[in-house]
Design a protein around this motif. Structure first.
Motif, PDB file in Angstrom:
ATOM      1  N   SER A 105      45.464  49.421  37.363  1.00 14.84           N
ATOM      2  CA  SER A 105      46.606  48.705  37.947  1.00 14.84           C
ATOM      3  C   SER A 105      46.282  48.005  39.263  1.00 14.84           C
ATOM      4  O   SER A 105      46.686  46.858  39.473  1.00 14.84           O
ATOM      5  CB  SER A 105      47.772  49.675  38.150  1.00 14.84           C
ATOM      6  N   THR A 106      45.560  48.665  40.159  1.00 18.77           N
ATOM      7  CA  THR A 106      45.268  48.052  41.448  1.00 18.77           C
ATOM      8  C   THR A 106      44.458  46.774  41.297  1.00 18.77           C
ATOM      9  O   THR A 106      44.724  45.773  41.968  1.00 18.77           O
ATOM     10  CB  THR A 106      44.506  49.042  42.351  1.00 18.77           C
ATOM     11  N   THR A 107      43.495  46.790  40.400  1.00 16.76           N
ATOM     12  CA  THR A 107      42.650  45.612  40.236  1.00 16.76           C
ATOM     13  C   THR A 107      43.383  44.483  39.528  1.00 16.76           C
ATOM     14  O   THR A 107      43.022  43.322  39.679  1.00 16.76           O
ATOM     15  CB  THR A 107      41.381  45.950  39.439  1.00 16.76           C
ATOM     16  N   LEU A 108      44.420  44.814  38.763  1.00 23.61           N
ATOM     17  CA  LEU A 108      45.165  43.769  38.060  1.00 23.61           C
ATOM     18  C   LEU A 108      45.808  42.813  39.060  1.00 23.61           C
ATOM     19  O   LEU A 108      45.665  41.593  38.955  1.00 23.61           O
ATOM     20  CB  LEU A 108      46.225  44.398  37.156  1.00 23.61           C
ATOM     21  N   SER A 109      46.491  43.356  40.059  1.00 25.09           N
ATOM     22  CA  SER A 109      47.181  42.498  41.021  1.00 25.09           C
ATOM     23  C   SER A 109      46.261  41.967  42.108  1.00 25.09           C
ATOM     24  O   SER A 109      46.434  40.855  42.592  1.00 25.09           O
ATOM     25  CB  SER A 109      48.344  43.267  41.664  1.00 25.09           C
ATOM     26  N   ALA A 110      45.260  42.768  42.485  1.00 20.66           N
ATOM     27  CA  ALA A 110      44.407  42.362  43.607  1.00 20.66           C
ATOM     28  C   ALA A 110      43.238  41.481  43.187  1.00 20.66           C
ATOM     29  O   ALA A 110      42.792  40.631  43.964  1.00 20.66           O
ATOM     30  CB  ALA A 110      43.860  43.608  44.313  1.00 20.66           C
ATOM     31  N   LEU A 113      44.453  38.976  38.415  1.00 23.08           N
ATOM     32  CA  LEU A 113      45.419  37.876  38.427  1.00 23.08           C
ATOM     33  C   LEU A 113      45.000  36.739  39.370  1.00 23.08           C
ATOM     34  O   LEU A 113      45.074  35.565  38.989  1.00 23.08           O
ATOM     35  CB  LEU A 113      46.808  38.409  38.785  1.00 23.08           C
ATOM     36  N   GLU A 132      46.190  45.998  31.250  1.00 22.13           N
ATOM     37  CA  GLU A 132      46.091  47.085  32.218  1.00 22.13           C
ATOM     38  C   GLU A 132      45.668  48.345  31.474  1.00 22.13           C
ATOM     39  O   GLU A 132      46.456  48.937  30.733  1.00 22.13           O
ATOM     40  CB  GLU A 132      47.432  47.300  32.928  1.00 22.13           C
TER      41      GLU A 132
END
Length: 306
Positions: A105-110, A113, A132
């Motif tokens: 999850s953290t890498t998805l937004s940071a 994307l 995710e």
């Protein structure tokens, strides 16, 4: 009639040239062939299709109605071939293709994307799909071919090498400390992990972030008093705000700011995790995957900047 998949595109081009030039001689000159070769190619094409393509008209040959049908479809074939060549050329340069990316999850937004947004501007024909997924399932998907790039993390030097995968380091993600308002160390010009030995701690429930935090405290010379285990960063900061403890937060997480919570970087020896991308061994040379890895590397530098 032979199957149309056996047709030779060169013969179709000869027929189209005859249609455009009007005579066998003119078509031969345009194609750098002899008139006899042009006639032979068209006769061979007619035999393959089972229809006559030319008929005498005085001293010349003219195209039959069947030839006009063939040419109409041939134009569509040539258009498709040219589009295929253009797409293959774009694919070969990494401009076109499809790449699936999976990360926690953290890498998805940071990371993921922002990298996809960057690619949409620089390589609009390159399609990406996102998922995710946490390790180890993400690596199982990579092995099965259900994704092309996996984003994961570990502590520096602890990952075993898996010959099935090629690993690309993206960044070192340091952990900062979340302190409640009014904390005694808020104004301290220098902050070390050991300064927090007597604090009550909020750790992640399980996994790498939990393990890194406990190991870092132990390395700093104390056993942390862990009173809460929370798996969501926003909830973790809420707990800090209410004075339930302090928490280590990976910089890449970038949780939404909360009043009465200050996130500070350590002055030195901050705990960290190594964030990396993994692809199937050998696929790293694929232009479209290389383009995705380049975008991830670029975005990763910004993701952990103060």
């Amino acid at each position: 009639m032979r199957d149309v998949t056996d047709l030779d595109l060169r013969k179709l081009r000869v027929l189209r040239e005859l249609s455009e030039r009007g005579t066998v001689s003119a078509a031969a000159r345009a194609l750098h062939l002899t008139p006899q070769a042009v006639s032979q190619q068209i006769s061979a094409l007619g035999r393959e299709l089972g229809v006559p393509l030319t008929e005498p008209s005085g001293r010349r040959l003219r195209l039959t109605g069947a030839a006009r049908i063939v040419l109409r479809h041939a134009d569509a074939v040539f258009t498709q071939v040219e589009q295929m060549r253009a797409e293959l050329a774009a694919h070969g340069s990494g401009e076109r293709g499809e790449v699936a990316v999976a990360g926690f999850s953290t890498t998805l937004s940071a990371l993921i994307l922002p990298a996809v947004a960057r690619l949409r501007e620089s390589r609009p024909l390159l399609r990406t799909s996102l998922a995710e997924v946490d390790p180890p399932e993400s690596f199982s998907m990579l092995h099965r071919g259900e994704t092309d790039v996996v984003i994961s993390a570990d502590t520096a030097g602890t990952a075993g090498e898996d010959p099935r995968f090629h690993r690309v380091a993206l960044c070192e993600d340091p952990f900062d400390i979340a302190l409640p308002g009014g904390h005694r160390l808020l104004g301290s010009p220098r902050l070390l992990l050991a300064d927090l030995a007597e604090e009550t701690w909020i750790f992640a429930t399980t996994g790498l972030c939990h393990d890194i935090g406990v190991a870092a405290c132990t390395a700093a010379g104390f056993t942390p008093q862990a009173s809460h285990a929370i798996g969501d960063w926003d909830a973790t900061l809420a707990a800090v705000r209410f004075g339930l403890g302090v928490a280590l937060v990976p910089r890449m997480a970038k949780p939404a700011p909360r009043p009465e919570v200050t996130i500070r970087a350590f002055s030195e020896r901050a705990p960290s995790r190594t964030v990396f991308a993994a692809v199937r061994e050998g696929s790293q040379t694929s232009p479209e995957i290389a383009a995705v890895l380049d975008a991830l590397r670029t975005v990763a530098r910004a993701a952990v900047a103060l």
